[in-house]
Design a protein around this motif. Structure first.
Motif, PDB file in Angstrom:
ATOM      1  N   SER A  41       0.817  -1.209   0.000  1.00 32.01           N
ATOM      2  CA  SER A  41       0.000   0.000   0.000  1.00 32.01           C
ATOM      3  C   SER A  41       0.855   1.265   0.000  1.00 32.01           C
ATOM      4  N   THR A  42       0.233   2.336  -0.472  1.00 33.68           N
ATOM      5  CA  THR A  42       0.881   3.647  -0.400  1.00 33.68           C
ATOM      6  C   THR A  42       0.784   4.152   1.039  1.00 33.68           C
ATOM      7  N   GLU A  43       1.484   5.229   1.333  1.00 29.06           N
ATOM      8  CA  GLU A  43       1.428   5.799   2.677  1.00 29.06           C
ATOM      9  C   GLU A  43       0.003   6.219   3.033  1.00 29.06           C
ATOM     10  N   GLU A  44      -0.687   6.808   2.091  1.00 27.80           N
ATOM     11  CA  GLU A  44      -2.069   7.240   2.335  1.00 27.80           C
ATOM     12  C   GLU A  44      -2.964   6.041   2.632  1.00 27.80           C
ATOM     13  N   GLU A  45      -2.800   4.977   1.862  1.00 27.29           N
ATOM     14  CA  GLU A  45      -3.592   3.766   2.084  1.00 27.29           C
ATOM     15  C   GLU A  45      -3.257   3.142   3.436  1.00 27.29           C
ATOM     16  N   LYS A  46      -1.975   3.169   3.809  1.00 29.41           N
ATOM     17  CA  LYS A  46      -1.559   2.621   5.104  1.00 29.41           C
ATOM     18  C   LYS A  46      -2.231   3.367   6.248  1.00 29.41           C
ATOM     19  N   GLN A  47      -2.305   4.687   6.133  1.00 33.07           N
ATOM     20  CA  GLN A  47      -2.952   5.478   7.178  1.00 33.07           C
ATOM     21  C   GLN A  47      -4.436   5.140   7.277  1.00 33.07           C
ATOM     22  N   MET A  48      -5.070   4.971   6.124  1.00 35.51           N
ATOM     23  CA  MET A  48      -6.491   4.609   6.124  1.00 35.51           C
ATOM     24  C   MET A  48      -6.698   3.227   6.752  1.00 35.51           C
ATOM     25  N   ILE A  49      -5.815   2.300   6.413  1.00 33.40           N
ATOM     26  CA  ILE A  49      -5.907   0.948   6.967  1.00 33.40           C
ATOM     27  C   ILE A  49      -5.709   0.989   8.479  1.00 33.40           C
ATOM     28  N   GLN A  50      -4.729   1.758   8.929  1.00 33.27           N
ATOM     29  CA  GLN A  50      -4.473   1.856  10.363  1.00 33.27           C
ATOM     30  C   GLN A  50      -5.677   2.437  11.096  1.00 33.27           C
ATOM     31  N   GLN A  51      -6.321   3.451  10.503  1.00 32.41           N
ATOM     32  CA  GLN A  51      -7.510   4.033  11.126  1.00 32.41           C
ATOM     33  C   GLN A  51      -8.645   3.019  11.180  1.00 32.41           C
ATOM     34  N   LYS A  52      -8.842   2.293  10.091  1.00 32.41           N
ATOM     35  CA  LYS A  52      -9.890   1.266  10.086  1.00 32.41           C
ATOM     36  C   LYS A  52      -9.615   0.205  11.142  1.00 32.41           C
ATOM     37  N   ASN A  53      -8.346  -0.183  11.283  1.00 32.74           N
ATOM     38  CA  ASN A  53      -8.008  -1.204  12.269  1.00 32.74           C
ATOM     39  C   ASN A  53      -8.208  -0.697  13.695  1.00 32.74           C
ATOM     40  N   ASN A  55     -10.544   1.427  14.510  1.00 33.79           N
ATOM     41  CA  ASN A  55     -12.001   1.341  14.659  1.00 33.79           C
ATOM     42  C   ASN A  55     -12.447  -0.096  14.894  1.00 33.79           C
ATOM     43  N   ARG A  56     -11.819  -1.012  14.179  1.00 31.60           N
ATOM     44  CA  ARG A  56     -12.147  -2.434  14.354  1.00 31.60           C
ATOM     45  C   ARG A  56     -11.819  -2.887  15.774  1.00 31.60           C
ATOM     46  N   GLN A  57     -10.687  -2.428  16.295  1.00 32.05           N
ATOM     47  CA  GLN A  57     -10.292  -2.814  17.647  1.00 32.05           C
ATOM     48  C   GLN A  57     -11.277  -2.266  18.674  1.00 32.05           C
ATOM     49  N   MET A  58     -11.757  -1.058  18.459  1.00 27.60           N
ATOM     50  CA  MET A  58     -12.768  -0.495  19.356  1.00 27.60           C
ATOM     51  C   MET A  58     -14.048  -1.314  19.301  1.00 27.60           C
ATOM     52  N   SER A  59     -14.418  -1.772  18.111  1.00 26.18           N
ATOM     53  CA  SER A  59     -15.602  -2.621  17.966  1.00 26.18           C
ATOM     54  C   SER A  59     -15.418  -3.945  18.693  1.00 26.18           C
ATOM     55  N   ILE A  60     -14.236  -4.509  18.591  1.00 24.56           N
ATOM     56  CA  ILE A  60     -13.935  -5.765  19.286  1.00 24.56           C
ATOM     57  C   ILE A  60     -14.080  -5.573  20.789  1.00 24.56           C
ATOM     58  N   ASP A  61     -13.539  -4.473  21.297  1.00 21.95           N
ATOM     59  CA  ASP A  61     -13.643  -4.199  22.732  1.00 21.95           C
ATOM     60  C   ASP A  61     -15.110  -4.108  23.153  1.00 21.95           C
ATOM     61  N   ALA A  62     -15.924  -3.434  22.352  1.00 26.51           N
ATOM     62  CA  ALA A  62     -17.352  -3.300  22.661  1.00 26.51           C
ATOM     63  C   ALA A  62     -18.048  -4.661  22.615  1.00 26.51           C
ATOM     64  N   MET A  63     -17.697  -5.483  21.632  1.00 28.06           N
ATOM     65  CA  MET A  63     -18.316  -6.809  21.528  1.00 28.06           C
ATOM     66  C   MET A  63     -17.920  -7.685  22.707  1.00 28.06           C
ATOM     67  N   ARG A  64     -16.673  -7.580  23.154  1.00 23.25           N
ATOM     68  CA  ARG A  64     -16.237  -8.368  24.316  1.00 23.25           C
ATOM     69  C   ARG A  64     -17.006  -7.946  25.565  1.00 23.25           C
TER      70      ARG A  64
END
Length: 80
Positions: A41-53, A55-64
């Motif tokens: 990925s490009t740097e911009e794509e990496k930043q977007m992926i990191q932000q999504k991840n 958010n995903r981690q926050m969702s996991i915490d809420a589901m737990r």
């Protein structure tokens, strides 16, 4: 208009823990896949992926947390 009376489905919590566990596993799989994709990925794509991840981690915490609530409800004899 129709004179039929509509009722919502009863709340069925019997398999919520299992569904939440599946959702957590699917989300973890998506995190792993996206981290692998960052190598290409490009740097911009990496930043977007990191932000999504994040958010995903926050969702996991809420589901737990929800799993804990559901398990407590089961112990306390939750019925519909």
């Amino acid at each position: 208009m129709n004179d039929k009376s509509y009722q919502s489905n009863p709340d069925d919590r019997s398999d919520n823990v299992e569904k939440l566990q599946d959702m957590i596993q699917n989300t973890l799989d998506r995190i792993d896949e996206s981290e692998e994709a960052m190598a290409f990925s490009t740097e911009e794509e990496k930043q977007m992926i990191q932000q999504k991840n994040q958010n995903r981690q926050m969702s996991i915490d809420a589901m737990r947390s929800e799993i804990k609530d559901e398990q407590t409800a089961r112990k306390n004899g939750y019925t519909e």
